[in-house]
Design a protein around this motif. Structure first.
Motif, PDB file in Angstrom:
ATOM      1  N   LEU A  53     -10.490  -3.280   3.241  1.00 34.62           N
ATOM      2  CA  LEU A  53      -9.315  -2.485   2.890  1.00 34.62           C
ATOM      3  C   LEU A  53      -9.674  -1.009   2.778  1.00 34.62           C
ATOM      4  O   LEU A  53      -8.873  -0.132   3.118  1.00 34.62           O
ATOM      5  N   SER A  54     -10.879  -0.707   2.301  1.00 37.24           N
ATOM      6  CA  SER A  54     -11.301   0.683   2.132  1.00 37.24           C
ATOM      7  C   SER A  54     -11.253   1.444   3.448  1.00 37.24           C
ATOM      8  O   SER A  54     -10.884   2.633   3.483  1.00 37.24           O
ATOM      9  N   LEU A  64       0.834  -1.199   0.000  1.00 38.86           N
ATOM     10  CA  LEU A  64       0.000   0.000   0.000  1.00 38.86           C
ATOM     11  C   LEU A  64       0.874   1.257   0.000  1.00 38.86           C
ATOM     12  O   LEU A  64       0.572   2.238  -0.690  1.00 38.86           O
ATOM     13  N   PRO A  89     -10.522  -7.887   1.234  1.00 35.66           N
ATOM     14  CA  PRO A  89     -11.003  -7.101   0.093  1.00 35.66           C
ATOM     15  C   PRO A  89     -12.142  -6.160   0.443  1.00 35.66           C
ATOM     16  O   PRO A  89     -12.261  -5.078  -0.147  1.00 35.66           O
ATOM     17  N   LEU A 122     -12.799  -1.800  -4.950  1.00 32.59           N
ATOM     18  CA  LEU A 122     -12.596  -3.204  -4.584  1.00 32.59           C
ATOM     19  C   LEU A 122     -13.640  -3.658  -3.574  1.00 32.59           C
ATOM     20  O   LEU A 122     -14.196  -4.759  -3.692  1.00 32.59           O
ATOM     21  N   SER A 123     -13.925  -2.819  -2.578  1.00 33.32           N
ATOM     22  CA  SER A 123     -14.901  -3.187  -1.559  1.00 33.32           C
ATOM     23  C   SER A 123     -16.286  -3.386  -2.161  1.00 33.32           C
ATOM     24  O   SER A 123     -16.982  -4.355  -1.850  1.00 33.32           O
ATOM     25  N   VAL A 139      -7.513   2.174   4.383  1.00 34.26           N
ATOM     26  CA  VAL A 139      -6.964   3.247   3.548  1.00 34.26           C
ATOM     27  C   VAL A 139      -7.606   4.580   3.909  1.00 34.26           C
ATOM     28  O   VAL A 139      -6.948   5.625   3.869  1.00 34.26           O
ATOM     29  N   SER A 188      -9.450   1.203  -3.458  1.00 40.26           N
ATOM     30  CA  SER A 188      -9.933   0.357  -2.356  1.00 40.26           C
ATOM     31  C   SER A 188     -11.451   0.426  -2.240  1.00 40.26           C
ATOM     32  O   SER A 188     -12.098  -0.577  -1.912  1.00 40.26           O
ATOM     33  N   LEU A 213      -5.259   5.436  -4.268  1.00 33.53           N
ATOM     34  CA  LEU A 213      -5.354   4.199  -3.484  1.00 33.53           C
ATOM     35  C   LEU A 213      -6.710   4.113  -2.790  1.00 33.53           C
ATOM     36  O   LEU A 213      -7.327   3.040  -2.741  1.00 33.53           O
TER      37      LEU A 213
END
Length: 355
Positions: A199-200, A154, A196, A173-174, A203, A170, A166
């Motif tokens: 992760l948001s 990351l 997955p 992805l979520s 970040v 993220s 990023l």
């Protein structure tokens, strides 16, 4: 960088929220009236707050210079910091979840060696059948380990393409991961306890660190408004049972809370007992669920009224959990923290960021 006042208190608030949620979840006799069960369930998102705080604390030392992390020493320090207390709490919970007198209070069936292996290797969130086999709350520690393993990558993205790209990646992805859930129910695909999906939030915490460093003049009223609006949105998503992108929505009020607690609000809480409680909140979180479950038969003997269960039973169980956590913190977690600091500085030193 010095310790950020208020962050430990905020972590303590998150731990108490999860504790209150699990009282309602594991005391089937409680029978809260009206909308209290739904409100209690919302408190489970104290875990979302933990994840955002984690991203904030790890990224903050890198926000004043070009971000970089030496992976092996970083992983070593993280392991020294969280694994000793985790494994002690895990072994104690496993014994309780495997022994005939106590396992019916903690799990649907006696815990076995496969369950212990999944927890020891931090893969229980990827095997849904094992997530609640010993101590269901430990899934978030598994997630934290996965985030720590990914953190150097990351930071590499941050250096190459920037922090906000990023965050956008993220978030996408979520949402995409949560959309996969209906395709394979009962599996880890789309599971909200996995990296997955979460992760948001991590970040988002990293972005909070950047905002805190570069834009310290954020007005409190805007943060309060963002927190209030975010909580209403997130509560609406939960109430409507919308799973698509739910973690992204919960990242908003959690990020607002982190930024709010880096200012005067956090300064005020830093002078309250909540700050000291927050320092021990990791140990508290590790042991709270088994204590709540083991205490259930005794609390059920109290006069049959939910205020009595909550005010008397809840207060006693909170005290017992705090005492058990204090022992774990004093004899396991605190020594491991000192080892982590020595690994960072080569001597006894001060951790750059709180918690």
């Amino acid at each position: 960088m010095t310790r950020v006042r208020g962050i430990d208190a905020l972590r303590g608030i998150g731990a108490l929220a999860v504790f209150g949620c699990h009282i309602n979840q594991y005391w089937a006799f409680l029978h809260l009236p009206g909308k209290l069960p739904q409100l209690s369930a919302l408190a489970a998102h104290g875990v979302d707050l933990f994840i955002v705080i984690s991203g904030f604390c790890l990224a903050l030392p890198m926000t004043r210079h070009r971000p970089a992390v030496d992976a092996i020493p970083f992983w070593k320090r993280r392991a020294l910091r969280i694994l000793p207390a985790y494994y002690v709490a895990l072994l104690a919970a496993f014994a309780l979840a495997a022994l005939p007198p106590t396992w019916p209070l903690l799990a649907q069936s006696p815990a076995g060696g496969g369950d212990l292996a999944a927890y020891a290797l931090f893969v229980q969130a990827w095997i849904p059948s094992t997530t609640g086999a010993i101590n269901g709350s430990l899934w978030s520690v598994s997630l934290e380990v996965h985030l720590y393993l990914l953190f150097p990558l990351l930071v590499a993205w941050w250096r190459r393409w920037g922090l906000w790209s990023l965050l956008a990646a993220s978030f996408l992805l979520s949402v995409a991961w949560s959309a996969l859930g209906p395709l394979a129910p009962g599996t880890a695909l789309g599971y909200s306890f996995t990296l997955p999906d979460r992760l948001s939030q991590f970040v988002a915490g990293m972005c909070c660190a950047w905002v805190f460093t570069h834009r310290r003049t954020l007005q409190r009223r805007w943060l309060v408004a963002l927190l209030a609006v975010g909580l209403v949105m997130a509560a609406a998503v939960d109430t409507a049972h919308i799973h698509l992108g739910a973690s992204v929505v919960w990242a908003i009020p959690c990020a607002a809370a982190v930024l709010l607690f880096t200012g005067p609000v956090g300064d005020w809480f830093a002078h309250t007992p909540m700050d000291g409680f927050g320092l021990r909140s990791y140990s508290f979180y590790l042991v709270h669920q088994p204590v709540i479950q083991l205490a259930a038969p005794l609390v059920a003997l109290l006069p049959s009224a939910w205020p009595v269960y909550w005010l008397v039973g809840g207060a006693v169980v909170l005290l017992v959990t705090t005492l058990v956590a204090r022992v774990l913190y004093r004899w396991v977690e605190l020594p491991s923290h000192r080892l982590s600091r020595k690994a960072r500085t080569g001597r006894a030193g001060v951790e750059p960021v709180g918690g």
